[in-house]
Scaffold this motif. Structure first.
Motif, PDB file in Angstrom:
ATOM      1  N   ASP A 195       1.227  -1.419   0.438  1.00 37.18           N
ATOM      2  CA  ASP A 195       0.345  -0.114  -0.084  1.00 37.18           C
ATOM      3  C   ASP A 195       1.098   0.980   0.189  1.00 37.18           C
ATOM      4  OD1 ASP A 195      -1.908  -1.721   0.293  1.00 37.18           O
ATOM      5  OD2 ASP A 195      -2.420  -1.286   2.129  1.00 37.18           O
ATOM      6  N   GLU A 196       2.309   1.394   0.829  1.00 39.60           N
ATOM      7  CA  GLU A 196       2.888   2.220   0.702  1.00 39.60           C
ATOM      8  C   GLU A 196       3.678   2.638  -1.215  1.00 39.60           C
ATOM      9  OE1 GLU A 196       6.082   2.015   3.726  1.00 39.60           O
ATOM     10  OE2 GLU A 196       6.987   4.034   3.645  1.00 39.60           O
ATOM     11  N   LEU A 197       4.224   1.743  -1.478  1.00 42.70           N
ATOM     12  CA  LEU A 197       4.879   2.141  -2.934  1.00 42.70           C
ATOM     13  C   LEU A 197       3.092   2.446  -3.796  1.00 42.70           C
ATOM     14  CD1 LEU A 197       6.946   0.650  -4.514  1.00 42.70           C
ATOM     15  CD2 LEU A 197       6.199  -1.485  -4.858  1.00 42.70           C
ATOM     16  N   GLY A 198       2.299   1.629  -3.540  1.00 50.42           N
ATOM     17  CA  GLY A 198       1.047   2.199  -4.371  1.00 50.42           C
ATOM     18  C   GLY A 198       0.726   3.342  -4.168  1.00 50.42           C
ATOM     19  N   ASN A 199       1.247   3.709  -3.355  1.00 49.57           N
ATOM     20  CA  ASN A 199       0.626   5.215  -2.901  1.00 49.57           C
ATOM     21  C   ASN A 199       1.338   6.151  -2.809  1.00 49.57           C
ATOM     22  OD1 ASN A 199      -1.810   5.181  -1.356  1.00 49.57           O
ATOM     23  ND2 ASN A 199      -0.954   4.618   0.609  1.00 49.57           N
ATOM     24  N   ASN A 200       3.044   5.712  -3.216  1.00 49.69           N
ATOM     25  CA  ASN A 200       3.953   6.516  -3.389  1.00 49.69           C
ATOM     26  C   ASN A 200       4.152   6.725  -5.122  1.00 49.69           C
ATOM     27  OD1 ASN A 200       5.361   6.582  -1.415  1.00 49.69           O
ATOM     28  ND2 ASN A 200       6.149   4.946  -0.968  1.00 49.69           N
ATOM     29  N   VAL A 201       3.688   5.457  -5.617  1.00 47.52           N
ATOM     30  CA  VAL A 201       4.023   5.703  -7.576  1.00 47.52           C
ATOM     31  C   VAL A 201       2.604   6.057  -7.702  1.00 47.52           C
ATOM     32  CG1 VAL A 201       3.312   3.975  -9.209  1.00 47.52           C
ATOM     33  CG2 VAL A 201       4.343   2.922  -7.687  1.00 47.52           C
ATOM     34  N   MET A 202       1.414   6.724  -7.040  1.00 48.49           N
ATOM     35  CA  MET A 202       0.750   7.614  -7.064  1.00 48.49           C
ATOM     36  C   MET A 202       0.693   9.050  -7.038  1.00 48.49           C
ATOM     37  SD  MET A 202      -3.070   5.479  -6.406  1.00 48.49           S
ATOM     38  CE  MET A 202      -2.578   5.283  -4.363  1.00 48.49           C
ATOM     39  N   ASN A 203       1.738   9.748  -5.746  1.00 47.22           N
ATOM     40  CA  ASN A 203       1.506  10.401  -5.319  1.00 47.22           C
ATOM     41  C   ASN A 203       2.754  11.245  -6.496  1.00 47.22           C
ATOM     42  OD1 ASN A 203       0.491  11.123  -3.427  1.00 47.22           O
ATOM     43  ND2 ASN A 203       1.745   9.638  -1.887  1.00 47.22           N
ATOM     44  N   ASN A 204       3.876  10.084  -6.770  1.00 52.65           N
ATOM     45  CA  ASN A 204       5.092  10.538  -7.865  1.00 52.65           C
ATOM     46  C   ASN A 204       4.099  10.500  -9.037  1.00 52.65           C
ATOM     47  OD1 ASN A 204       6.175  10.468  -6.480  1.00 52.65           O
ATOM     48  ND2 ASN A 204       7.169   8.372  -6.782  1.00 52.65           N
ATOM     49  N   VAL A 205       3.093  10.141  -9.837  1.00 49.80           N
ATOM     50  CA  VAL A 205       2.647  10.142 -11.284  1.00 49.80           C
ATOM     51  C   VAL A 205       1.914  11.322 -11.204  1.00 49.80           C
ATOM     52  CG1 VAL A 205       0.651   9.319 -12.436  1.00 49.80           C
ATOM     53  CG2 VAL A 205       2.352   7.126 -11.921  1.00 49.80           C
ATOM     54  N   LYS A 206       0.954  11.368 -10.042  1.00 50.69           N
ATOM     55  CA  LYS A 206       0.069  12.882  -9.697  1.00 50.69           C
ATOM     56  C   LYS A 206       1.105  14.170  -9.741  1.00 50.69           C
ATOM     57  CE  LYS A 206      -3.755  11.253  -7.382  1.00 50.69           C
ATOM     58  NZ  LYS A 206      -4.610  11.210  -6.241  1.00 50.69           N
ATOM     59  N   GLU A 207       2.092  13.746  -8.826  1.00 49.02           N
ATOM     60  CA  GLU A 207       3.061  15.426  -9.007  1.00 49.02           C
ATOM     61  C   GLU A 207       4.492  15.781  -9.848  1.00 49.02           C
ATOM     62  OE1 GLU A 207       4.532  15.378  -5.136  1.00 49.02           O
ATOM     63  OE2 GLU A 207       3.036  15.246  -4.023  1.00 49.02           O
ATOM     64  N   LEU A 208       5.200  14.044 -10.267  1.00 48.68           N
ATOM     65  CA  LEU A 208       6.151  14.328 -11.475  1.00 48.68           C
ATOM     66  C   LEU A 208       5.449  13.796 -12.800  1.00 48.68           C
ATOM     67  CD1 LEU A 208       8.456  12.228  -8.951  1.00 48.68           C
ATOM     68  CD2 LEU A 208       8.291  14.989  -9.243  1.00 48.68           C
ATOM     69  N   VAL A 209       4.127  13.262 -13.053  1.00 45.05           N
ATOM     70  CA  VAL A 209       4.064  13.009 -14.627  1.00 45.05           C
ATOM     71  C   VAL A 209       2.540  14.453 -14.598  1.00 45.05           C
ATOM     72  CG1 VAL A 209       3.610  11.400 -15.966  1.00 45.05           C
ATOM     73  CG2 VAL A 209       4.749  10.569 -14.072  1.00 45.05           C
ATOM     74  N   LEU A 210       1.899  13.737 -14.299  1.00 44.06           N
ATOM     75  CA  LEU A 210       0.666  14.432 -14.733  1.00 44.06           C
ATOM     76  C   LEU A 210       1.047  16.166 -14.823  1.00 44.06           C
ATOM     77  CD1 LEU A 210      -2.875  12.475 -12.469  1.00 44.06           C
ATOM     78  CD2 LEU A 210      -1.600  12.306 -14.918  1.00 44.06           C
ATOM     79  N   PRO A 211       1.274  17.057 -14.721  1.00 48.51           N
ATOM     80  CA  PRO A 211       1.835  18.222 -14.947  1.00 48.51           C
ATOM     81  C   PRO A 211       2.901  18.889 -16.303  1.00 48.51           C
ATOM     82  CG  PRO A 211       2.352  17.699 -11.395  1.00 48.51           C
ATOM     83  CD  PRO A 211       2.073  16.520 -13.340  1.00 48.51           C
ATOM     84  N   TYR A 212       3.537  17.769 -16.489  1.00 53.02           N
ATOM     85  CA  TYR A 212       4.288  17.646 -17.414  1.00 53.02           C
ATOM     86  C   TYR A 212       3.535  17.048 -18.784  1.00 53.02           C
ATOM     87  CZ  TYR A 212       7.803  18.314 -14.551  1.00 53.02           C
ATOM     88  OH  TYR A 212       9.677  18.546 -13.600  1.00 53.02           O
TER      89      TYR A 212
END
Length: 527
Positions: A408-425
């Motif tokens: 769950d922690e890994l999933g949360n980290n992936v989702m946070n990273n996608v939202k913060e590091l991928v989606l803005p670009y």
């Protein structure tokens, strides 16, 4: 001295003769009355002799007494030897209404005569100081009581009375009544003796009838008895046998009465002689078991009871023997003994088998005890292993929980990273000039990234681990409302390939053969 003339002498002689004549006439009257009394007394005595009924005799005595005394009123008191009172049993005239009156010794006229034992004359009963206090007796005047006495004992009192004031009882009448009372007492005792004889005779006749009835009852009992019975005299000769004896031993009365019955087998004589000797010495033989022989030679087992009987003088005159045929019972007893012997042998045999079985059972019990002991040890080992496995399971559950938390922690980290590091670009790239195809691919890329971070893909992957990555992408496009043609264009595959993957998706989601819409089902999984 004056000389008497012949006339004077004649006068005196005539007066003397006259006085003598009057005395002779009075004496002749007294003699005639005495003769009349004696005649009446004689007739009375003869009349009383024929009376045997005591009550009738009392009535007759009283009737004769009142006739002799010249009155119509009389009574008769009588007492039993041991009574303390006298009852008026007969009454005539004035006393007929006084029957049943009871007086004690010394009470009234009757009681006074009883007390003194002598006649008593009362000239005026009304004024007599010892009279009974009863107003009904006020009419009496002259009364007389005559005792009926024997050997100084008064049995009763004859009473007579006058209700006329001028009537009296003179000494001559009293003397005559005394003689009459003596005769009446003799007649009364004779009647009582006669009644006593009749009573004794009646009792004797009843006793004889009872004896005859008893004899007949005993004879009927003997004749109807099912057991043989024989009566012997003291010489051992049979004087009576009943029908059961004749039937059992086949001997008729005509051939054995008056004879010695020869039906004792030789082997039974010793015990029979011993029983006879015991009986002659006063013992009663009860249920003595021996054997007797029938006329046709059959040996019977019998049970004998015997006793002596006596005459009126107490001398033994014979004995009565009752026999009972117990042959059937003896045969049954012998059969029973044989059966008991066989049963005992069978019991001994079964006892041996039971002992062997018990020994085998004992060994099995020991084996089972040892097996139980081994099972208890195995149970202890299993409990230890179970405890160990429980500890291992606990550790695994902790590890799985830790792994789930890490995932769950890994999933949360992936989702946070996608939202913060991928989606803005991606938003910045979409704001640049892109071809239509590039724009379509960018929207798909953005949609896929949103799905990656959305719970639908996670639930779809979790529930349907069997879906391939291509099936997951196609399921996602179906849920987005894309047609088969649009899906084939986006994924650069043929339409038939899309249909093939849709079929597999319905099959893996257990929707094959149902009318459930696949997109509606996928949308429910996104809720």
């Amino acid at each position: 001295m004056v000389e008497q003339t012949p006339y004077d002498r004649l006068t005196r002689e005539m007066e003397a003769l006259k006085a003598q004549s009057e005395r002779l006439i009075a004496a002749e009257g007294a003699v005639q009355r005495h003769n009349e009394y004696l005649k009446a007394l004689h007739e009375t005595a003869l009349g009383l002799i024929d009376k045997l009924d005591p009550q009738e005799l009392l009535q007759t005595i009283l009737e004769r007494a009142v006739a002799l005394a010249g009155t119509r009123h009389g009574f008769f008191y009588l007492r039993e030897p041991d009574d303390e009172y006298m009852d008026m049993q007969v009454g005539m005239g004035f006393f007929s209404g006084q029957l049943g009156r009871r007086v004690h010794c010394g009470e009234g006229l009757g009681g006074k005569v009883w007390q003194s034992g002598r006649p008593l004359v009362v000239d005026d009963y009304q004024r007599w100081s010892d009279r009974l206090p009863d107003d009904s007796l006020d009419r009496l005047h002259c009364v007389v009581g005559i005792p009926l006495k024997f050997d100084k004992r008064v049995r009763g009192v004859i009473g007579l009375g006058h209700v006329a004031p001028d009537r009296r009882f003179d000494a001559e009448a009293v003397q005559l009544l005394e003689r009459f009372a003596a005769l009446a007492l003799l007649a009364l005792e004779k009647a009582e003796l006669y009644m006593e004889v009749r009573r004794e005779l009646g009792e004797r006749q009843k006793a004889e009838a009872r004896i005859r009835e008893s004899e007949q009852r005993y004879r009927n009992f003997l004749e109807s008895s099912p057991d043989p019975i024989v009566v012997y005299n003291m010489k051992g000769t049979a004087t009576y046998v009943n029908p059961a004896f004749e039937q059992t031993f086949g001997m008729s009365r005509q051939e054995i009465l008056g004879e010695r019955i020869d039906f004792v087998p030789p082997e039974a004589w010793p015990e029979t002689r011993a029983a006879i000797d015991a009986m002659l010495h006063g013992q009663t033989i009860k249920l003595f078991e021996t054997q007797r022989m029938t006329k046709d030679g059959r040996i019977l087992d019998v049970q004998i009871s015997s006793c002596l009987y006596m005459d009126d003088s107490g001398n033994h005159v014979g004995n009565i023997v009752t026999l009972r045929d117990i042959s059937d019972r003896k045969r049954a007893e012998r059969a029973l003994r044989n059966y008991q012997d066989q049963l005992e042998a069978l019991v001994q045999e079964r006892t041996g088998e039971l002992n062997l079985a018990n020994a085998q059972l004992g060994r099995e019990v020991e084996d089972r005890k040892r097996a139980e002991k081994a099972l208890r040890r195995r149970e202890v080992d299993l409990q230890a292993q179970s405890q160990h496995l429980e500890e291992v399971n606990t550790a695994l559950r902790v590890l799985l929980k830790q792994r789930s938390e890490d995932r769950d922690e890994l999933g949360n980290n992936v989702m946070n990273n996608v939202k913060e590091l991928v989606l803005p670009y991606l938003e910045q790239i979409q704001q640049t000039r892109l071809s239509t195809r590039q724009q379509t691919l960018m929207r798909i890329l953005e949609s896929n990234l949103n799905h990656i971070v959305s719970p639908f893909v996670q639930r779809l992957s979790a529930r349907m681990a069997g879906l391939t990555p291509a099936e997951i992408r196609i399921a996602n496009l179906i849920k987005e409302g894309k047609t088969n043609k649009e899906i084939s264009g986006v994924m650069f595959i043929s339409k038939n390939t899309v249909l093939y993957h849709r079929h597999n998706i319905r099959k893996k989601l257990k929707l094959a053969g149902t009318a459930v819409n696949l997109r509606s089902h996928l949308l429910t999984m996104d809720e």
